[in-house]
Design a protein around this motif. Sequence first.
Motif, PDB file in Angstrom:
ATOM      1  N   GLY A 154       0.903  -1.317   0.057  1.00 42.93           N
ATOM      2  CA  GLY A 154      -0.085  -0.064   0.102  1.00 42.93           C
ATOM      3  C   GLY A 154       0.799   1.235  -0.065  1.00 42.93           C
ATOM      4  N   SER A 155       0.242   2.531  -0.127  1.00 42.88           N
ATOM      5  CA  SER A 155       0.833   3.679  -0.084  1.00 42.88           C
ATOM      6  C   SER A 155       0.577   4.377   0.842  1.00 42.88           C
ATOM      7  N   PHE A 156       1.434   4.682   1.605  1.00 49.91           N
ATOM      8  CA  PHE A 156       1.284   5.770   2.770  1.00 49.91           C
ATOM      9  C   PHE A 156       0.927   7.074   2.313  1.00 49.91           C
ATOM     10  N   ALA A 157       1.549   7.959   1.194  1.00 54.17           N
ATOM     11  CA  ALA A 157       1.031   9.068   1.018  1.00 54.17           C
ATOM     12  C   ALA A 157      -0.319   8.815   0.192  1.00 54.17           C
ATOM     13  N   GLY A 158      -0.589   7.938  -0.433  1.00 54.00           N
ATOM     14  CA  GLY A 158      -1.923   7.727  -1.225  1.00 54.00           C
ATOM     15  C   GLY A 158      -3.103   7.544  -0.203  1.00 54.00           C
ATOM     16  N   GLY A 159      -2.761   7.169   1.172  1.00 50.90           N
ATOM     17  CA  GLY A 159      -3.763   7.162   1.985  1.00 50.90           C
ATOM     18  C   GLY A 159      -4.408   8.272   2.376  1.00 50.90           C
ATOM     19  N   HIS A 174      -0.675  18.913  13.383  1.00 49.59           N
ATOM     20  CA  HIS A 174       0.629  18.782  12.764  1.00 49.59           C
ATOM     21  C   HIS A 174       0.393  18.096  11.303  1.00 49.59           C
ATOM     22  N   LEU A 175      -0.970  18.176  10.784  1.00 48.06           N
ATOM     23  CA  LEU A 175      -1.291  17.774   9.319  1.00 48.06           C
ATOM     24  C   LEU A 175      -1.904  18.914   8.428  1.00 48.06           C
ATOM     25  N   GLY A 176      -1.277  20.104   8.754  1.00 47.69           N
ATOM     26  CA  GLY A 176      -1.771  21.153   7.868  1.00 47.69           C
ATOM     27  C   GLY A 176      -1.070  20.920   6.342  1.00 47.69           C
ATOM     28  N   GLN A 177      -0.089  19.991   5.817  1.00 51.21           N
ATOM     29  CA  GLN A 177       0.152  19.745   4.757  1.00 51.21           C
ATOM     30  C   GLN A 177      -0.229  18.337   4.116  1.00 51.21           C
ATOM     31  N   ALA A 178      -0.998  17.603   4.894  1.00 54.97           N
ATOM     32  CA  ALA A 178      -1.342  16.149   4.584  1.00 54.97           C
ATOM     33  C   ALA A 178      -1.998  16.360   3.161  1.00 54.97           C
ATOM     34  N   HIS A 179      -2.858  17.138   3.082  1.00 52.61           N
ATOM     35  CA  HIS A 179      -3.686  17.143   1.671  1.00 52.61           C
ATOM     36  C   HIS A 179      -2.852  17.230   0.555  1.00 52.61           C
ATOM     37  N   LEU A 180      -1.539  17.230   0.525  1.00 50.97           N
ATOM     38  CA  LEU A 180      -0.821  17.505  -0.420  1.00 50.97           C
ATOM     39  C   LEU A 180      -0.017  16.252  -0.717  1.00 50.97           C
ATOM     40  N   LEU A 181      -0.026  15.232   0.146  1.00 51.82           N
ATOM     41  CA  LEU A 181       0.734  13.903  -0.022  1.00 51.82           C
ATOM     42  C   LEU A 181       0.161  13.100  -1.148  1.00 51.82           C
ATOM     43  N   THR A 187       6.873  10.244  -5.107  1.00 49.82           N
ATOM     44  CA  THR A 187       7.928  10.950  -4.535  1.00 49.82           C
ATOM     45  C   THR A 187       8.096  10.554  -2.944  1.00 49.82           C
ATOM     46  N   VAL A 188       7.210  10.661  -2.444  1.00 52.20           N
ATOM     47  CA  VAL A 188       6.993  10.551  -0.784  1.00 52.20           C
ATOM     48  C   VAL A 188       7.351   8.987  -0.530  1.00 52.20           C
ATOM     49  N   ASP A 189       6.611   8.091  -1.539  1.00 48.90           N
ATOM     50  CA  ASP A 189       6.722   6.670  -1.115  1.00 48.90           C
ATOM     51  C   ASP A 189       7.984   6.228  -1.475  1.00 48.90           C
ATOM     52  N   GLU A 190       8.699   6.847  -2.956  1.00 50.04           N
ATOM     53  CA  GLU A 190      10.180   6.199  -2.906  1.00 50.04           C
ATOM     54  C   GLU A 190      11.041   6.786  -2.147  1.00 50.04           C
TER      55      GLU A 190
END
Length: 219
Positions: A154-159, A174-181, A187-190
Motif C-alpha cells: 500500500g501507499s502511505f502517501a496515497g492514504g 501537525h497535518l496542515g500539509q497532509a492534503h498535498l501527500l 515521490t513520498v513513497d520512493e
Amino acid sequence: MARPRKPLLSRERIVDAARALVDAEGLAAVSTRRLAAELGVSGPSLYNHFRTKDQILEAVADSVSAQVDLSMFDTDDARDWRTALHDWAASYRAALTRHPNIVPVLASGPGRRPAGLRLADAVFGAMVDAGWPAAQATSIGALMRYFIMGSALGSFAGGFVDDEAAYDPADYPHLGQAHLLAERQETVDERAFETGLRALLDGLALQYEQVAAGHAAGA
C-alpha cells in the motif's frame, strides 16, 4: 485449411493475459472463463497448460519475480554485499510497483516457483559468500522480503485525501500539509522506501562488523 504457423495457445500467452488482467482489475477478476474469453479460446483449452486458476496465479507471480534483477549477486560482479542488497531491493520494489495486485500471492513465499526460488537462492548464497553465518543470511533474506513486500502492499502517501478541510488544525495540528501527500505519492513513497532501506542496511552493517570481529577473534 492450413494449420496455423504458431500454436493458438501457450503457457506464456496465458500468463501474459492473466498478468494484464490482474494488473488492471485485481486477483478477483481472474477466472478460467474470463481468460479464455480474453484469449479467444474455449475454456477447456486452458487445462492443457494449467489445471487450476491458482496455478495460473502462481505462474503470474513467478513471472513478476523473474523481472527482478539478480546480476548484482553474480560472482564476477564487483559490488559488495551491502550495495548488492540495496540494488536488488530497489529492483524488487520496482517490479512489485509495476504489478502491485499480485503481491498477496508473492507474499505467501516462493513455494515451488522457479524464479522465486532462484531469487531466494541468490540472496542467501551472496550473503554466505560475503561472510554472514547461514542463520543470519536466512534472517537477512526474510527481513528484506518483509520490508520490500510491506512497502508494496500500500501507499502511505496515497492514504491521505487531497481535501484540506479533512485536516482541521484544531484536531490535527501537525497535518496542515497532509492534503498535498496524495499528489506527491510517488515521490513520498520512493523517498520513504529509500530512507527505510538505508536505515536497515546501516543496522546490518553494524552487525556485520560484529560478525567480522568474531571471525578475527576466533582466527
